[in-house]
Structure formats: structure tokens, C-alpha cells
Design a protein around this motif. Sequence first.
Motif, short mmCIF file in Angstrom:
data_model
loop_
_atom_site.label_atom_id
_atom_site.label_comp_id
_atom_site.label_asym_id
_atom_site.label_seq_id
_atom_site.Cartn_x
_atom_site.Cartn_y
_atom_site.Cartn_z
N LEU A 147 13.14 65.42 -18.23
CA LEU A 147 11.75 65.49 -17.78
C LEU A 147 11.69 65.07 -16.32
N VAL A 148 11.09 65.92 -15.49
CA VAL A 148 10.97 65.66 -14.06
C VAL A 148 9.50 65.76 -13.67
N SER A 149 9.00 64.80 -12.91
CA SER A 149 7.62 64.90 -12.47
C SER A 149 7.50 66.00 -11.43
N ILE A 150 6.37 66.68 -11.42
CA ILE A 150 6.14 67.79 -10.49
C ILE A 150 6.04 67.30 -9.06
N MET A 151 5.80 66.01 -8.85
CA MET A 151 5.63 65.50 -7.49
C MET A 151 6.94 65.10 -6.83
N VAL A 182 11.61 60.41 -11.68
CA VAL A 182 10.27 60.26 -11.12
C VAL A 182 10.33 59.42 -9.84
N THR A 183 9.50 59.80 -8.89
CA THR A 183 9.41 59.03 -7.65
C THR A 183 8.53 57.80 -7.84
N GLN A 184 8.82 56.75 -7.09
CA GLN A 184 7.95 55.58 -7.14
C GLN A 184 6.72 55.80 -6.28
N ILE A 185 6.89 56.39 -5.09
CA ILE A 185 5.76 56.76 -4.23
C ILE A 185 5.99 58.19 -3.77
N SER A 186 4.99 59.05 -3.97
CA SER A 186 5.10 60.45 -3.60
C SER A 186 5.16 60.62 -2.09
N ASN A 187 6.09 61.46 -1.62
CA ASN A 187 6.22 61.70 -0.19
C ASN A 187 5.16 62.68 0.33
N ASP A 192 -5.90 65.55 -8.59
CA ASP A 192 -6.03 64.54 -7.53
C ASP A 192 -4.74 63.73 -7.38
N GLY A 193 -3.64 64.28 -7.92
CA GLY A 193 -2.32 63.76 -7.59
C GLY A 193 -1.88 62.52 -8.32
N PRO A 252 7.34 72.86 -5.47
CA PRO A 252 6.65 72.97 -6.77
C PRO A 252 5.35 72.16 -6.83
N LEU A 253 5.31 71.00 -6.17
CA LEU A 253 4.08 70.22 -6.15
C LEU A 253 2.98 70.97 -5.41
#
Length: 412
Positions: A118-122, A171-176, A150-151, A370-371
Motif C-alpha cells: 500500500l502506497v499513499s498517493i501523495m 507513506v511520507t511524514q510530510i508531503s513535499n 484537500d490533501g 500521481p498526486l
Amino acid sequence: MTTEERKAEDARFRQEYPLFAQYPELIYLDNAATTQKPSCVIQAESAFYEKYNANPFRGVYELAEFATEHYEEARAEVAKLLHANADEIVFTRNASESLNLIAYSLGNLVLRPGDEVLVSIMEHHSNLLVWQQAAKRTGATLRYLDCTQDGKITAEMVEAAITDKTKIFAVTQISNVLGWKNDIKSFAEICHRKGCLIVADGAQSVPHIEVDVKALDVDFLAFSGHKMMGPMGIGALYGKKELLESMPPFLFGGEMIDTVTREGAVYAPVPHKFEAGTVNAAGAVGLMAAIRYLKEIGFDTIERREAELTQYAVKRLLAIPGVHILGSQDPSEHHSIVTFLVDNVHPHDVASILDMDHIAVRAGHHCAQPLLQHLNTSATTRASFAFYNTMEEVDALAESLAQVRRRMGYVD
């Protein structure tokens, strides 16, 4: 803090960066891509080559021992930063290499046909492409966890997405792109309760907030030195020791072995079995200097300054007609990153116009196609902040942005 105190603090930080003295008109707002380097980091890397240059681990003479000591001292500094143990820190070139290491070595170890990743889209492409390849290589299925428009990704969304087939959640901790901070601690609890491993991308978090991998209970976390005032070409991977010990090496060559015969090899203990070949010792020493520099400033100060800058920027940009911010419209939900669109003006044109005003921002897909597709766009402009930026620079950004449409020939 008064305006005068703030300006004094600004001046203290700015004087530590030689590039700003070289380009006094520059307003550098591309810190999510790479940060500028303070003198102490530049000097530390240079000093390694001037005083300690030898190949770590290779020689028994005094200079080689000095080089080894400094390299391992840098590893211990990274461990302290993350509240980890030194033997759980692997030096790599950057977060991308760290994530490739995990996806290849861990992926080959745990993934089988019928399993799911499972990968987050962000995710940045670095934490997405590697899992695409791991799934193809192992026969596993790659699934995406979409964020809200709204992200946001919530613990409830993670709970619903992880099944008994899910072996790894990346998953990222903070989206770039969005600046959204994910609740990694809650995500990790859900993953472990359901028998799933969690891999966190810390490239945009470790430079900006205090990260405690033990408190978060992540299985792996990767970050790059160049995004946190350190040199390019050095990064680190944290992994729980029992998992690192179970994983096969990613690269093969010198210094990652104990013994070699014609038939095979016995590998060195972790973390050295993942550090094949001559290491970037000078980069590690530079990273150590960067970490000590950030600690001296204090993450409380860093978080305060960057929150003030980012929230002020969101408010200023939201007030400009024709400018639209991606993700949350709540200024407090952006962490050092503000990504936006300007009506009828391509992001590359926005960045070029800002550059005419000596403002450096990023334009494009930010290695997160993808995001952006999920958010119904293909490119945006991004301003990203570090603690050395100033309120006056935010004002300059807003004033320049307010003129972009007029300078492109549009009349509001």
C-alpha cells in the motif's frame, strides 16, 4: 517576539550562509528541493579532506583510524538525532537510495504473489517507483491510498485500507507538495496491529521537526542530508535492527563482508553490510556538522519560525485574486510548503516571472505526478521555506505574484 527581535534573529541566521552574501538580492524559496549550506557545514567537509583524508575501515595506520572515527561519530550523531541506536543507521547517498535499498532487500524478503503493498498517493516518486518495481519483481499487488481533495490522509483511512494481504505501507511524514503532516505514530500502530510493516519517507520532516523513530515506532525511515543544510550525496536510512539483520545486502563489494571464498561470502554485521565500497566519509562529517548546527538552533526555534513564515504566506497568497493553494486552506496545516496555481498562467511562466524579481521557486510536478493527477492538475508552483527565510521575503513573493497575471497580459 517583537519586529525588532525578529529582524535581529533573521540577520543572525542569514550571516551564516555564504551564498546569501554572494547573491544579496536572492530570495530563495526552493528549500524542499535543497537547502543552502551554512559555513560550518562547508568547513567541516573541507576539513575532513584537509586533516583526515583516508579510506575508512581500510587501514590500520593512524590517519585511516581518524577517518573511521569521524565517520562513525557521524553515524552516532544521526542516531541521536532520530533517537535510534547507531547500528540501526545506514549511510546512503540520499533518501532515494535508502528507499531503493528497502524496496529491493525487504521486498525480496517478504513479498510474494498475492501480497499487497500500500502506497499513499501523495508520495514523492522515490517512495512510489521503488514499490512499483518491487511489486513487478515479486508478483505482489500495488495499491494506492488516495488522499482527500484537500490533501489529507487520516488514521481512519489507513485502518480501512490495510487488509490481511498488506505487507508494507509506504507513506511520507510530510508531503513535499501539500505540506500536510501525516500522523505516522497512529499509522504505525494500525500497521503493526494488522501485521504490516511501515516505511516512512522523512525527507521533508527530519529537517523541520523533531523526529523520534522509537516513539513513532516506524520500521524504516529515510532522509537526505542536502535538504537539512548538509552536503549533497549523503543520506541515511533508519531500520529496526532485527529487520536489517534479516534483510540481504542491496549492493556488493568492498567492506560489506567478513570473509569471501570462491563459493560465497559471510557478510559484515549491520549496518556495514549495506555500505559497499568506499563511503562518503566527508559527506557524513558534513551531515554531522549540519545536525549539530540544527540542534544548536533548536527544533523549537526552527518549528516556530517556519510555522510563522508558512502560515503568513498562506494568508497572503489566499488574498491574491486568481491564486489558488493546493491542499488545505487552513494555514496551520501547511508545514514549510505552499503549492499554488495562478489562473491562466502556466507554472513555468509563474516561476520565470518570479525569477525576474530574484525569487527562486519550484515549478512542475515536484516528482509527484500521481498526486497531481489525483488533484486534477499536471503542474504547479511551489514555495518552500526554511528558518533562514524572512517575513519580508514572503511579502516580496506575494507582491510579485499579485502582478503575474498583469505581466502576462491579463486584466482582472
